[in-house]
Design an enzyme around this catalytic site. Structure first.
Site, PDB file in Angstrom:
ATOM      1  N   LYS A 115       0.811  -1.227   0.000  1.00 23.85           N
ATOM      2  CA  LYS A 115       0.000   0.000   0.000  1.00 23.85           C
ATOM      3  C   LYS A 115       0.842   1.273   0.000  1.00 23.85           C
ATOM      4  CE  LYS A 115      -4.244  -1.656   0.089  1.00 23.85           C
ATOM      5  NZ  LYS A 115      -5.119  -1.429  -1.078  1.00 23.85           N
ATOM      6  N   GLU A 137      -9.647   6.187   2.989  1.00 28.85           N
ATOM      7  CA  GLU A 137     -10.545   5.148   3.471  1.00 28.85           C
ATOM      8  C   GLU A 137      -9.706   3.913   3.745  1.00 28.85           C
ATOM      9  OE1 GLU A 137      -9.890   5.551   0.297  1.00 28.85           O
ATOM     10  OE2 GLU A 137      -9.377   3.468  -0.187  1.00 28.85           O
ATOM     11  N   SER A 404       1.691  -9.716  -1.046  1.00 26.59           N
ATOM     12  CA  SER A 404       1.396  -8.285  -0.983  1.00 26.59           C
ATOM     13  C   SER A 404       1.502  -7.688   0.412  1.00 26.59           C
ATOM     14  CB  SER A 404       0.002  -8.011  -1.552  1.00 26.59           C
ATOM     15  OG  SER A 404      -0.957  -8.787  -0.873  1.00 26.59           O
TER      16      SER A 404
END
Lengths: 422, 274
Positions: A115, A137, A404
């Protein structure tokens, strides 16, 4: 080994620089209005149309700007810790007895997931646009943490919207965001999960658009977000492509990544899209099973519609109302998916499959025990697909799977499922 | 001429401004919607905006979100909303009805099926909040083919170039969003509203309605001084919410708010013209 590492570090900056700048030349999609075929676009209330166009113009002007690219590359290298390794999972490969499995170690990034690649990029844009406040968010909390992290570093005010249900499931990440100085606002509307957090962030943005930059965490939302987030995440695939060639002498045969909104998957896939010999599999969350209706797999079991500013595959009822999703992993618990994935599915370029909670959980334990790596439950969906596919492939085949994120945040969830209080 | 255009023409001749109440179809109960609409017309409403409930009302504040949730709890869908319009039309063939909502329920029904059914039910205008002109061509083609008016929003952030684009595709009226924010938010800045309306008038002869932030007779009167229509939504829903438990008074109380706005708006016009 040390020589290899040294040369890679020396090359890292110019490599990233040239690749990021180059990506604009071969971009055919999205079109000028943000469409990937019939998907994507800009479906928002009028108030946001001009701010979105300003964001697009700003992004376009900086994406090839040497100063911007230089700052981004330095941050990715020195703050995030890039490049992330491409790791050959030797014992797991032997255990499954088929294709060679390589893990792209996004779990080793600062903040523990892919991220941050995106939040670093968007925060640098926010700074250049003179915005003093960022909002985000979050579902599992990973994007919220990554946003709070870059906000702390740049001295920006940060508000993170999170569904009240997710706040209960992810207490550690909530505390982490607060430690980082972010305000976490509980969203009590609708299903109280990620989709409602996105609604609330949009409402905040429309109200505070003059001083606020909205960092969307995935490749969804109105144009330019799907393209912009993809470009920031494509560092994953650019590195993996080069590393695979360096380490194995050739390109991989298959790429595998989990798909919620789809940012880590697009990040891995995008730089390989022109490589006809590389097949790609996106793994959605089948929850309790696609036939139970309790899942989060819009590409496998949904249909086209409009939500959160773009046209894409959605989980919806026959009236067009968005339905609640279910997944063991909060990060995949989203009723939509990035529009580029919708397009890649229809184009037949990427195959999309779904993995149940139980299958993901089994893969979580496998990787932990066999390789000593605790994967995020999101990434465990991709790993579970590999456990099915690898044994059926010959030993000279190469799979690159995107790991990830790391699983530390999921320890409580897994323990609770086994009746253990941590 | 469409019912909406006729309505504005008649009002203009009388020197009056349109009052447009918004309610969410099916809130608080499916049986309340048509009686509320009739009561509003009786209290002085000129056009009814009927909200189509949606699970993810991104542009709405908490009040209209709750209305949407109450309606959805009773499984109100687009065909049922159209049935309500049909029922309303049995007693009222004059008052225009505008559907206001989000695109996905219309996508689910199919553009052509929806447009035909809406026209047959007696709908006059369609306002899709999350459909800017750039994404609107296909649906606008269907809407206009069935002689309904596509209505579009203009915001404080809208550039002069975009005002032109919007007014070129819009019919019936344009809806000026008075503030940066969601429905039911903060207070009005009348000077800036007046300034922006003057800008819009340079680009179009369409009537201009103003909504978002109009709470009472006083703010309705002020806006009527600068716009052609006053749209009021959250204030009505709040009234409905307050009266939900004492259901006998609910419709009367909501209609009384409309009547007070009507009186204030007409008094303002009389003062200006005399």
């Amino acid at each position: 080994m040390s020589e290899h590492t040294d040369s890679r570090q020396k090359q890292a900056v110019p490599h990233l620089t040239s690749s990021f700048a180059m990506s604009s030349a071969k971009d055919v999609l999205p079109d000028a209005n943000g469409h990937f075929g019939i998907y994507g676009g800009r479906f928002v209330a009028e108030t946001l149309m001009v701010p979105l166009e300003e964001l697009r113009q700003t992004y376009e002007s900086y994406r090839n700007d040497p100063d911007f690219i230089g700052e981004l590359d330095t941050d990715l290298q020195q703050y995030v810790g890039r490049p992330s390794p491409l790791y050959f999972a030797q014992r797991w490969t032997q255990h499954l007895g088929g294709a060679q499995i390589y893990l792209k170690r996004e779990d080793l990034n600062h903040t523990g997931a892919h991220k941050v690649n995106n939040t670093i990029g968007q925060a640098l844009l926010a700074k250049r646009m003179g915005k003093t406040r960022i909002i985000a968010e979050t579902g599992a909390g990973q994007h919220g943490v990554a946003s709070a992290t870059v906000a702390a570093r740049l001295g920006l005010e940060c508000v993170v919207y999170m569904g009240a249900e997710d706040i209960k499931r992810q207490t550690i990440n909530v505390y982490r965001m607060r430690l980082l100085g972010a305000e976490v606002r509980a969203v009590e509307s609708g299903s109280k999960t990620l989709k409602d957090a996105l609604n609330e962030a949009m409402r905040d943005w429309v109200t505070n658009v003059d001083n606020t930059f909205y960092i969307i965490g995935t490749v969804a939302g109105p144009h330019p977000y799907p393209a912009m987030v993809r470009d920031f995440q494509a560092i994953i695939g650019r590195e993996a492509r080069q590393q695979c060639q360096q380490q194995t002498g050739r390109l991989p045969d298959t790429l595998v990544a989990c798909v919620g909104g789809g940012s880590n998957a697009i990040g891995l896939f995008y730089p390989f899209l022109q490589d006809a010999g590389v097949s790609m599999v996106g793994v959605e969350a089948a929850g309790d099973g696609l036939d139970t209706g309790r899942h989060a797999a819009p590409l496998c079991a949904g249909r086209s519609g409009v939500l959160h500013g773009n046209r894409t595959y959605l989980m919806q009822d026959s009236d067009g109302q968005i339905i609640e999703t279910h997944s063991i992993s909060a990060g995949l618990d989203y009723p939509g998916v990035g529009p580029e994935h919708a397009w890649l599915k229809d184009a037949g370029r990427v195959e999309y499959v779904a993995i149940t909670d139980a299958e993901a959980l089994a893969a979580f334990h496998d990787l932990t025990k066999i390789e000593g790596i605790i994967p995020a439950l999101e990434s465990s969906h991709a790993l579970a697909y590999v456990t099915k596919a690898a044994p059926n492939m010959s030993q000279d085949k190469i799979i690159v799977v995107n790991l990830s994120g790391r699983g530390d945040k999921d320890i409580h969830t897994v323990a609770a499922l086994e009746g253990i209080r941590v | 001429m469409s019912r909406i255009s006729t309505c504005f023409k008649d009002l203009h001749l009388e020197g009056r401004k349109a009052l447009i109440p918004y309610i969410t179809a099916g809130d608080p109960d499916p049986g309340d919607t048509v009686p509320l609409a009739h009561a509003f017309v009786k209290a002085g409403a000129d056009i009814i905006e009927l909200g189509v409930p949606f699970s993810d009302p991104m542009a709405d504040g908490p009040v209209i979100q709750r209305a949407s949730e109450r309606a959805l709890a009773q499984h109100i869908n687009l065909p049922q909303v159209l049935a309500m319009v049909r029922e309303f039309r049995q007693q009222d063939s004059k008052t225009p009805v505008v559907l206001m909502g989000y695109l996905n329920p219309i996508e689910a029904m199919g553009y052509q099926v929806f447009a035909q059914a809406a026209a047959q039910a007696g709908v006059d205008g369609i306002l899709v909040v999350d459909m800017p002109p750039e994404e609107a061509k296909a649906l606008v083609t269907e809407i206009t083919q069935f002689e309904m008016d596509p209505i579009f929003l203009i915001a404080p952030t809208t550039s002069k170039e975009r005002i032109k684009i919007i007014c070129d595709i819009a019919r019936g009226y344009v809806y000026y969003v008075s503030l940066k924010g969601v429905t039911g938010a903060a207070t009005l800045d009348v000077a800036s509203v007046a300034h922006n309306i003057a800008q819009i008038r340079n680009e179009t002869d369409l009537p201009i309605g103003v909504g978002f932030g109009i709470k009472d007779a006083e703010s309705a009167k002020t806006i009527a001084g600068v716009a052609d229509a006053v749209v009021v939504g959250s204030a009505i829903i709040q009234k409905i919410e307050q009266q939900m438990s004492r259901r006998s008074n609910m419709i009367e109380e909501a209609a009384a708010l409309i009547a007070s706005m009507r009186r204030a708006m007409d008094a303002e016009i009389n003062k200006v013209t005399s």
